[in-house]
Design a protein around this motif. Structure first.
Motif, PDB file in Angstrom:
ATOM      1  N   GLY A 120       0.831  -1.209   0.000  1.00  0.00           N
ATOM      2  CA  GLY A 120       0.000   0.000   0.000  1.00  0.00           C
ATOM      3  C   GLY A 120       0.856   1.245   0.000  1.00  0.00           C
ATOM      4  O   GLY A 120       1.616   1.483  -0.928  1.00  0.00           O
ATOM      5  N   VAL A 121       0.768   2.030   1.062  1.00  0.00           N
ATOM      6  CA  VAL A 121       1.562   3.263   1.180  1.00  0.00           C
ATOM      7  C   VAL A 121       2.809   2.962   2.003  1.00  0.00           C
ATOM      8  O   VAL A 121       2.724   2.423   3.112  1.00  0.00           O
ATOM      9  CB  VAL A 121       0.753   4.393   1.847  1.00  0.00           C
ATOM     10  N   ALA A 122       3.967   3.337   1.460  1.00  0.00           N
ATOM     11  CA  ALA A 122       5.238   3.147   2.153  1.00  0.00           C
ATOM     12  C   ALA A 122       5.794   4.499   2.583  1.00  0.00           C
ATOM     13  O   ALA A 122       5.828   5.448   1.789  1.00  0.00           O
ATOM     14  CB  ALA A 122       6.235   2.432   1.248  1.00  0.00           C
ATOM     15  N   GLY A 123       6.231   4.593   3.836  1.00  0.00           N
ATOM     16  CA  GLY A 123       6.917   5.778   4.324  1.00  0.00           C
ATOM     17  C   GLY A 123       8.410   5.530   4.333  1.00  0.00           C
ATOM     18  O   GLY A 123       8.870   4.475   4.780  1.00  0.00           O
ATOM     19  N   LEU A 124       9.184   6.481   3.830  1.00  0.00           N
ATOM     20  CA  LEU A 124      10.635   6.347   3.744  1.00  0.00           C
ATOM     21  C   LEU A 124      11.293   7.519   4.459  1.00  0.00           C
ATOM     22  O   LEU A 124      10.965   8.675   4.181  1.00  0.00           O
ATOM     23  CB  LEU A 124      11.100   6.310   2.291  1.00  0.00           C
ATOM     24  N   ILE A 125      12.204   7.233   5.368  1.00  0.00           N
ATOM     25  CA  ILE A 125      12.930   8.275   6.105  1.00  0.00           C
ATOM     26  C   ILE A 125      14.411   8.055   5.843  1.00  0.00           C
ATOM     27  O   ILE A 125      14.963   7.004   6.193  1.00  0.00           O
ATOM     28  CB  ILE A 125      12.624   8.209   7.610  1.00  0.00           C
ATOM     29  N   THR A 126      15.065   9.035   5.217  1.00  0.00           N
ATOM     30  CA  THR A 126      16.431   8.827   4.737  1.00  0.00           C
ATOM     31  C   THR A 126      17.400   9.819   5.363  1.00  0.00           C
ATOM     32  O   THR A 126      17.015  10.915   5.771  1.00  0.00           O
ATOM     33  CB  THR A 126      16.475   8.937   3.200  1.00  0.00           C
ATOM     34  N   PRO A 127      18.699   9.456   5.435  1.00  0.00           N
ATOM     35  CA  PRO A 127      19.697  10.278   6.108  1.00  0.00           C
ATOM     36  C   PRO A 127      20.413  11.228   5.149  1.00  0.00           C
ATOM     37  O   PRO A 127      20.219  11.172   3.930  1.00  0.00           O
ATOM     38  CB  PRO A 127      20.674   9.231   6.644  1.00  0.00           C
ATOM     39  N   TRP A 128      21.295  12.058   5.742  1.00  0.00           N
ATOM     40  CA  TRP A 128      21.988  13.067   4.951  1.00  0.00           C
ATOM     41  C   TRP A 128      23.253  12.557   4.277  1.00  0.00           C
ATOM     42  O   TRP A 128      23.755  13.175   3.346  1.00  0.00           O
ATOM     43  CB  TRP A 128      22.358  14.273   5.827  1.00  0.00           C
ATOM     44  N   ASN A 129      23.819  11.423   4.725  1.00  0.00           N
ATOM     45  CA  ASN A 129      25.163  11.070   4.250  1.00  0.00           C
ATOM     46  C   ASN A 129      25.180  10.477   2.840  1.00  0.00           C
ATOM     47  O   ASN A 129      26.200  10.549   2.156  1.00  0.00           O
ATOM     48  CB  ASN A 129      25.863  10.138   5.248  1.00  0.00           C
ATOM     49  N   PHE A 130      24.089   9.866   2.403  1.00  0.00           N
ATOM     50  CA  PHE A 130      23.937   9.448   1.004  1.00  0.00           C
ATOM     51  C   PHE A 130      22.590   9.987   0.534  1.00  0.00           C
ATOM     52  O   PHE A 130      21.609   9.246   0.414  1.00  0.00           O
ATOM     53  CB  PHE A 130      24.020   7.927   0.874  1.00  0.00           C
ATOM     54  N   PRO A 131      22.516  11.291   0.230  1.00  0.00           N
ATOM     55  CA  PRO A 131      21.216  11.954   0.107  1.00  0.00           C
ATOM     56  C   PRO A 131      20.453  11.666  -1.177  1.00  0.00           C
ATOM     57  O   PRO A 131      19.282  12.032  -1.275  1.00  0.00           O
ATOM     58  CB  PRO A 131      21.581  13.437   0.195  1.00  0.00           C
ATOM     59  N   ILE A 132      21.092  10.997  -2.150  1.00  0.00           N
ATOM     60  CA  ILE A 132      20.325  10.587  -3.328  1.00  0.00           C
ATOM     61  C   ILE A 132      20.356   9.076  -3.503  1.00  0.00           C
ATOM     62  O   ILE A 132      19.370   8.480  -3.933  1.00  0.00           O
ATOM     63  CB  ILE A 132      20.804  11.305  -4.612  1.00  0.00           C
ATOM     64  N   ALA A 133      21.450   8.421  -3.123  1.00  0.00           N
ATOM     65  CA  ALA A 133      21.541   6.971  -3.294  1.00  0.00           C
ATOM     66  C   ALA A 133      20.570   6.229  -2.380  1.00  0.00           C
ATOM     67  O   ALA A 133      19.871   5.301  -2.813  1.00  0.00           O
ATOM     68  CB  ALA A 133      22.971   6.496  -3.047  1.00  0.00           C
ATOM     69  N   ILE A 134      20.512   6.615  -1.103  1.00  0.00           N
ATOM     70  CA  ILE A 134      19.622   5.903  -0.182  1.00  0.00           C
ATOM     71  C   ILE A 134      18.151   6.146  -0.514  1.00  0.00           C
ATOM     72  O   ILE A 134      17.365   5.184  -0.546  1.00  0.00           O
ATOM     73  CB  ILE A 134      19.958   6.235   1.286  1.00  0.00           C
ATOM     74  N   PRO A 135      17.709   7.378  -0.785  1.00  0.00           N
ATOM     75  CA  PRO A 135      16.322   7.514  -1.261  1.00  0.00           C
ATOM     76  C   PRO A 135      16.036   6.673  -2.492  1.00  0.00           C
ATOM     77  O   PRO A 135      14.950   6.085  -2.606  1.00  0.00           O
ATOM     78  CB  PRO A 135      16.213   9.014  -1.558  1.00  0.00           C
ATOM     79  N   ALA A 136      17.007   6.583  -3.415  1.00  0.00           N
ATOM     80  CA  ALA A 136      16.787   5.782  -4.625  1.00  0.00           C
ATOM     81  C   ALA A 136      16.621   4.313  -4.295  1.00  0.00           C
ATOM     82  O   ALA A 136      15.706   3.646  -4.791  1.00  0.00           O
ATOM     83  CB  ALA A 136      17.950   5.973  -5.602  1.00  0.00           C
ATOM     84  N   TRP A 137      17.489   3.769  -3.416  1.00  0.00           N
ATOM     85  CA  TRP A 137      17.382   2.339  -3.176  1.00  0.00           C
ATOM     86  C   TRP A 137      16.252   1.979  -2.233  1.00  0.00           C
ATOM     87  O   TRP A 137      15.911   0.809  -2.094  1.00  0.00           O
ATOM     88  CB  TRP A 137      18.708   1.721  -2.787  1.00  0.00           C
ATOM     89  N   LYS A 138      15.611   2.971  -1.632  1.00  0.00           N
ATOM     90  CA  LYS A 138      14.385   2.701  -0.886  1.00  0.00           C
ATOM     91  C   LYS A 138      13.145   2.852  -1.775  1.00  0.00           C
ATOM     92  O   LYS A 138      12.227   2.020  -1.733  1.00  0.00           O
ATOM     93  CB  LYS A 138      14.280   3.629   0.320  1.00  0.00           C
ATOM     94  N   LEU A 139      13.091   3.930  -2.548  1.00  0.00           N
ATOM     95  CA  LEU A 139      11.842   4.182  -3.278  1.00  0.00           C
ATOM     96  C   LEU A 139      11.715   3.343  -4.548  1.00  0.00           C
ATOM     97  O   LEU A 139      10.595   2.980  -4.944  1.00  0.00           O
ATOM     98  CB  LEU A 139      11.668   5.671  -3.573  1.00  0.00           C
ATOM     99  N   ALA A 140      12.835   2.996  -5.207  1.00  0.00           N
ATOM    100  CA  ALA A 140      12.732   2.240  -6.466  1.00  0.00           C
ATOM    101  C   ALA A 140      12.084   0.868  -6.267  1.00  0.00           C
ATOM    102  O   ALA A 140      11.159   0.509  -7.010  1.00  0.00           O
ATOM    103  CB  ALA A 140      14.107   2.111  -7.124  1.00  0.00           C
ATOM    104  N   PRO A 141      12.498   0.059  -5.276  1.00  0.00           N
ATOM    105  CA  PRO A 141      11.800  -1.218  -5.096  1.00  0.00           C
ATOM    106  C   PRO A 141      10.364  -1.052  -4.615  1.00  0.00           C
ATOM    107  O   PRO A 141       9.494  -1.874  -4.940  1.00  0.00           O
ATOM    108  CB  PRO A 141      12.655  -1.951  -4.057  1.00  0.00           C
ATOM    109  N   ALA A 142      10.096   0.012  -3.849  1.00  0.00           N
ATOM    110  CA  ALA A 142       8.724   0.258  -3.417  1.00  0.00           C
ATOM    111  C   ALA A 142       7.830   0.560  -4.619  1.00  0.00           C
ATOM    112  O   ALA A 142       6.719   0.029  -4.731  1.00  0.00           O
ATOM    113  CB  ALA A 142       8.689   1.418  -2.421  1.00  0.00           C
ATOM    114  N   LEU A 143       8.323   1.403  -5.515  1.00  0.00           N
ATOM    115  CA  LEU A 143       7.515   1.798  -6.665  1.00  0.00           C
ATOM    116  C   LEU A 143       7.316   0.653  -7.654  1.00  0.00           C
ATOM    117  O   LEU A 143       6.205   0.421  -8.133  1.00  0.00           O
ATOM    118  CB  LEU A 143       8.167   2.990  -7.373  1.00  0.00           C
TER     119      LEU A 143
END
Length: 463
Positions: free
Chosen positions: A140-163
């Motif tokens: 359903g709806v996934a919430g993702l909370i990501t850190p500052w040290n990899f500010p584009i890689a970590i959001p990508a590897w969380k949201l891509a499999p979710a989507l």
């Protein structure tokens, strides 16, 4: 040039800039302006995600994947702009930032291709004229909370499999790095992602993150950050049987044995300890050396530390960026001072020059000293003694954390033994503790992880 980030809610960019993020290398220079969301912002984002989830789940997986593939192409076309913004808001060197953007591109491509692989399983049945099949369905709806040290890689590897799995997403990026996540979201919007499928809310974790975790519309939450915060989130999500994935702290150790080449081992440890300014959850922060190699290794490590030249990440010759913030710098310096108070010596580094902390090597450290037990999250590594392999392995494992562990040796039997007995989610032999291929599961044990679902690769899709 100052970048402006905005919330993305229901396909619309919204929110007036209320917060300023200064360039960590040039503290007087504003790098990004961003809005500060609150509970009502999160509510609107969740409503948009909830409204979009049924249509997105009904979209064929290959079509969902195609959007990720197109987004990778968009991000590739903006590679230099995104990398430059990443340097200015986070502080990495330009080479490191380019590598991270490349990682985000590859993640989108990997999971985009996965859209053609989403299948269930077939099982034999004990009942005549009956077939049994399974079908994977999104949460359903996934919430993702990501850190500052990899500010584009970590959001990508969380949201891509979710989507690609058919979920809709509300992403809360770190307050220090709003621009990088905005670039990632903009690439997906440009690739044709339907409105409401991805929503981005900027703001403080104690406000936005807490609101995400508390809302019953969030059926899965993936978090990367401190152990303290992660364990609180786990309690909140578990209470309503929502799925949770945590990647938390680390106090990663490397064991260097007498048969190791001291110069080669020093290069491996330095890359893991000082690359990315030591600001990685997988960074090497403690090294145990057996007696025959300890002196030569320590001398070699001090020489390697000198190769890391701190400075502005966009300046020629810089090989290590600034510490991300004044608060983090104060934490790093306090750890070094506490080590001195407990009897350690600073072999090199240890004193800041403005926002820059040189690569720091501590000697004379005991296993019960704070710097050997607590995460520092900076370019600081402690060298400690170990009598032999057995004691070294025991010391590596004697930690509340268990994210990564490393061994430097030429002994194949010990390498296999260490891989089997090191209490860590990721074990490296003759390699830096940092870095992992994007198609393999990533996560830790003990206080480094929830020990449930791993990130990256097929494990991320399972989550």
């Amino acid at each position: 040039m100052t970048t402006t980030a905005k919330h993305l809610i229901g396909g619309r960019w919204t929110g007036e800039p209320e917060r300023e993020r200064h360039n960590p290398a040039r503290p007087g220079e504003i790098a990004v302006r961003a809005p500060a969301g609150d509970e009502s912002t999160v509510d609107r984002a969740l409503a948009a995600a909830d409204d979009a989830r049924r249509a997105w789940a009904a979209t064929p997986a290959p079509a969902r994947g195609a959007i990720l593939l197109d987004a990778a192409d968009v991000l590739r076309s903006r590679h230099e702009e995104v990398a430059t913004d990443l340097v200015q808001e986070e502080g990495k060197t330009l080479a490191e930032a380019r590598g991270e953007v490349r990682r985000a591109i590859d993640v989108l491509r990997y999971f985009g291709a996965h859209g053609w692989q989403r299948t269930g399983e077939s099982f034999p049945s004990g009942t005549p004229d009956t077939s049994v099949v399974t079908r994977p369905e999104p949460l359903g709806v996934a919430g993702l909370i990501t850190p500052w040290n990899f500010p584009i890689a970590i959001p990508a590897w969380k949201l891509a499999p979710a989507l690609v799995s058919g979920n809709t997403v509300v992403l809360k990026p770190a307050e220090l790095t709003p621009a990088s996540a905005t670039h990632l979201a903009a690439a997906l919007v440009a690739a044709g992602l339907p409105a409401g499928v991805l929503n981005v809310v900027h703001g403080e974790g104690s406000v936005v993150g807490a609101a995400l975790a508390a809302d019953e519309r969030v059926r899965a939450l993936s978090f990367t950050g401190s152990t303290e915060v992660g364990l609180r989130l786990h309690q909140v999500l578990s209470a309503r049987r929502a799925r949770v994935q945590l990647e938390m702290g680390g106090k990663n150790a490397c064991l260097v044995l007498d048969d190791a080449d001291p110069a080669a081992a020093a290069r491996i440890v330095a890359a893991g300890a000082f690359g990315l300014t030591g600001q990685a959850c997988t960074a090497t922060s403690r090294v145990y050396c057996t007696p025959g190699v300890r002196e030569a290794f320590t001398e070699a490590l001090v020489k390697e530390a000198a190769r890391f030249s701190p400075g502005d990440g966009l300046a020629a010759g810089t090989t290590m960026g600034p510490v991300v913030s004044s608060d983090q710098l104060a934490t790093d310096l306090a750890a070094v001072e506490r080590a001195r108070e407990q009897g350690a010596s600073v072999a090199t580094g240890g004193r800041a020059d403005g926002p820059f902390l040189p690569a720091t090597v501590l000697t004379g450290v005991a296993h019960d000293h704070d710097v050997a037990r607590r995460e520092v999250f900076g370019p600081v590594v402690a060298v400690l003694p170990a009598a032999d392999y057995d004691e070294g392995l025991a010391l590596v494992n004697d930690s509340p954390y268990g994210l990564t562990a490393g061994l430097c040796t030429r002994d194949l039997a010990l390498a296999h033994h260490f891989a089997a007995h090191a209490e860590a989610g990721v074990v490296k032999v003759n390699r830096p503790t940092t870095g992992l291929d994007l198609n393999v599961p990533f996560g830790g044990v003990k206080d480094s992880s929830s020990a449930t679902f791993r990130e990256q690769g097929p494990a991320a899709v399972d989550f």
